[in-house]
Design an enzyme around this catalytic site. Structure first.
Site, PDB file in Angstrom:
ATOM      1  N   HIS A 118      52.000  20.395  41.670  1.00 11.39           N
ATOM      2  CA  HIS A 118      51.515  21.004  42.906  1.00 11.39           C
ATOM      3  C   HIS A 118      51.695  20.108  44.127  1.00 11.39           C
ATOM      4  O   HIS A 118      51.600  18.886  44.045  1.00 11.39           O
ATOM      5  CB  HIS A 118      50.030  21.355  42.760  1.00 11.39           C
ATOM      6  CG  HIS A 118      49.184  20.146  42.428  1.00 11.39           C
ATOM      7  ND1 HIS A 118      48.606  19.350  43.385  1.00 11.39           N
ATOM      8  CD2 HIS A 118      48.847  19.597  41.234  1.00 11.39           C
ATOM      9  CE1 HIS A 118      47.941  18.375  42.813  1.00 11.39           C
ATOM     10  NE2 HIS A 118      48.075  18.500  41.496  1.00 11.39           N
ATOM     11  N   ASP A 119      51.972  20.733  45.260  1.00  9.86           N
ATOM     12  CA  ASP A 119      52.002  20.073  46.574  1.00  9.86           C
ATOM     13  C   ASP A 119      53.095  19.014  46.689  1.00  9.86           C
ATOM     14  O   ASP A 119      53.007  18.121  47.535  1.00  9.86           O
ATOM     15  CB  ASP A 119      50.637  19.463  46.916  1.00  9.86           C
ATOM     16  CG  ASP A 119      49.522  20.486  46.893  1.00  9.86           C
ATOM     17  OD1 ASP A 119      49.536  21.379  47.750  1.00  9.86           O
ATOM     18  OD2 ASP A 119      48.652  20.405  46.004  1.00  9.86           O
ATOM     19  N   GLY A 136      51.409  15.438  41.087  1.00 10.22           N
ATOM     20  CA  GLY A 136      51.108  16.124  42.340  1.00 10.22           C
ATOM     21  C   GLY A 136      51.279  15.259  43.570  1.00 10.22           C
ATOM     22  O   GLY A 136      51.166  14.036  43.522  1.00 10.22           O
TER      23      GLY A 136
END
Length: 259
Positions: A118-119, A136
Site C-alpha cells: 500500500h501507498d 508499504g
C-alpha cells in the site's frame, strides 16, 4: 476479445481492444485502458486504474485490500501507467488513508511473484525482478532496477537509475545513480553501465563518480560531504539530484564502500 468465462462487473470501464482471458474477475469501480491484455485467473478489485497497452499475466491480483491494520475500508486506488507488464502472481495493494493510492508508472516490468504494498510509488521504466517484496510507503524512482528476491523496508526510497543487487535487504535509502550490494547494503559504485545505455555521457558519469567520492570514499559525514560537494563541484542536474536526495532522506542512506 473478452471471454464469456470471465466475470466483468457492469460498471467496470473497459477500453477498446482489451483482451480478457477466461476465469478472470473484474470488480466494480475499475478502469482498463485500450489495448491491454489480461490473462487467465487474474483478479482486479475495486479501485484499479490500469493504463493502455499493459500486459497482466495469470494469477496477478490488482488493487487488493491493504495488508495494514490502519486500513478502515476507505476508498483508495491502484494506478498503473501505460505499457507496463505485470507477470504471474504479482500482487499490488491499493492505498490507505495516508496517500489513498499506490502508483506504478509506465513502461515498467514487474516479474513473477513481486509484491507492491500500500501507498507505494514506482516510477517509469522500473524493473523489479522475481519475488521482490516491497513494503508499504516505499518510493522507487525512474529507471531503477531491483534484483530478484530482495526485500525493501517500509518508507525506504530508491533513487533514479540505481541498481540493487539480488537478494538484498534494503533497510536504508539507496541514492540515485548507484549500485547497491553486500550485507549490510552498501555502496558498490556508480551504475555506469546502465547510465551509458541510457545516453549519459562519459563526462556526466565521471561527474557523478566524483560526487560519490565525497560522499562515500572520503571519510566525511554526510552533512560535511554535501557542503564540500556544493563548494568544490559545479552545479549539474545530476549533482543536485544526489544532494537533494541525501538531504531529504528520512531513514538515512546506505553505508559507504566496504572492503
Amino acid at each position: 476479445m473478452i471471454s464469456k468465462l470471465s466475470q466483468i462487473h457492469d460498471n467496470a470501464k473497459i477500453g477498446d481492444d482489451v483482451t480478457i482471458d477466461p476465469f478472470t474477475v473484474v470488480h466494480e469501480n475499475v478502469e482498463i485502458g485500450e489495448g491491454t491484455w489480461i490473462g487467465s485467473n487474474v483478479t482486479i478489485f475495486p479501485g484499479a486504474r490500469i493504463g493502455k497497452n499493459c500486459k497482466i499475466f495469470p494469477g496477478a491480483v490488482i488493487a487488493g485490500i491493504p495488508q495494514d491494520l490502519k486500513f478502515q475500508g476507505e476508498e483508495s486506488t491502484v494506478e498503473i501507467g501505460d505499457y507496463t507488464t505485470i507477470r504471474e502472481c504479482v500482487t499490488i495493494s491499493r492505498g490507505t488513508i495516508d496517500k489513498r493510492t499506490t502508483k506504478v508508472g509506465s513502461n515498467c516490468l514487474l516479474m513473477a511473484y513481486v509484491h507492491i504494498a500500500h501507498d507505494c510509488y514506482v516510477g517509469n521504466h522500473v524493473i523489479i525482478a522475481n519475488s521482490v517484496q516491497v513494503a508499504g510507503h516505499v518510493s522507487i524512482d525512474d529507471w531503477a532496477i531491483i534484483g530478484g528476491s530482495s526485500a525493501i523496508h517500509q518508507f525506504v526510497k530508491v533513487g533514479m537509475h540505481s541498481m540493487v543487487s539480488g537478494g538484498s535487504l534494503v533497510r536504508k535509502d539507496v541514492p540515485p545513480f548507484t549500485k547497491a550490494a553486500r550485507e549490510p547494503l552498501s555502496y558498490a559504485g556508480v551504475n555506469s553501465l546502465g547510465l551509458r545505455r541510457r545516453g549519459f555521457s562519459s563526462e556526466a558519469i565521471g561527474h557523478i563518480q566524483e560526487v560519490y567520492r565525497y560522499l562515500f570514499l572520503n571519510s566525511l559525514n554526510n552533512s560535511r560531504a554535501l557542503e564540500e560537494i556544493e563548494i568544490n563541484l559545479p552545479a549539474t542536474k545530476e549533482r543536485d539530484e544526489i544532494v537533494n536526495f541525501i538531504r531529504s532522506s528520512e531513514r538515512g542512506v546506505m553505508k559507504g564502500y566496504i572492503n
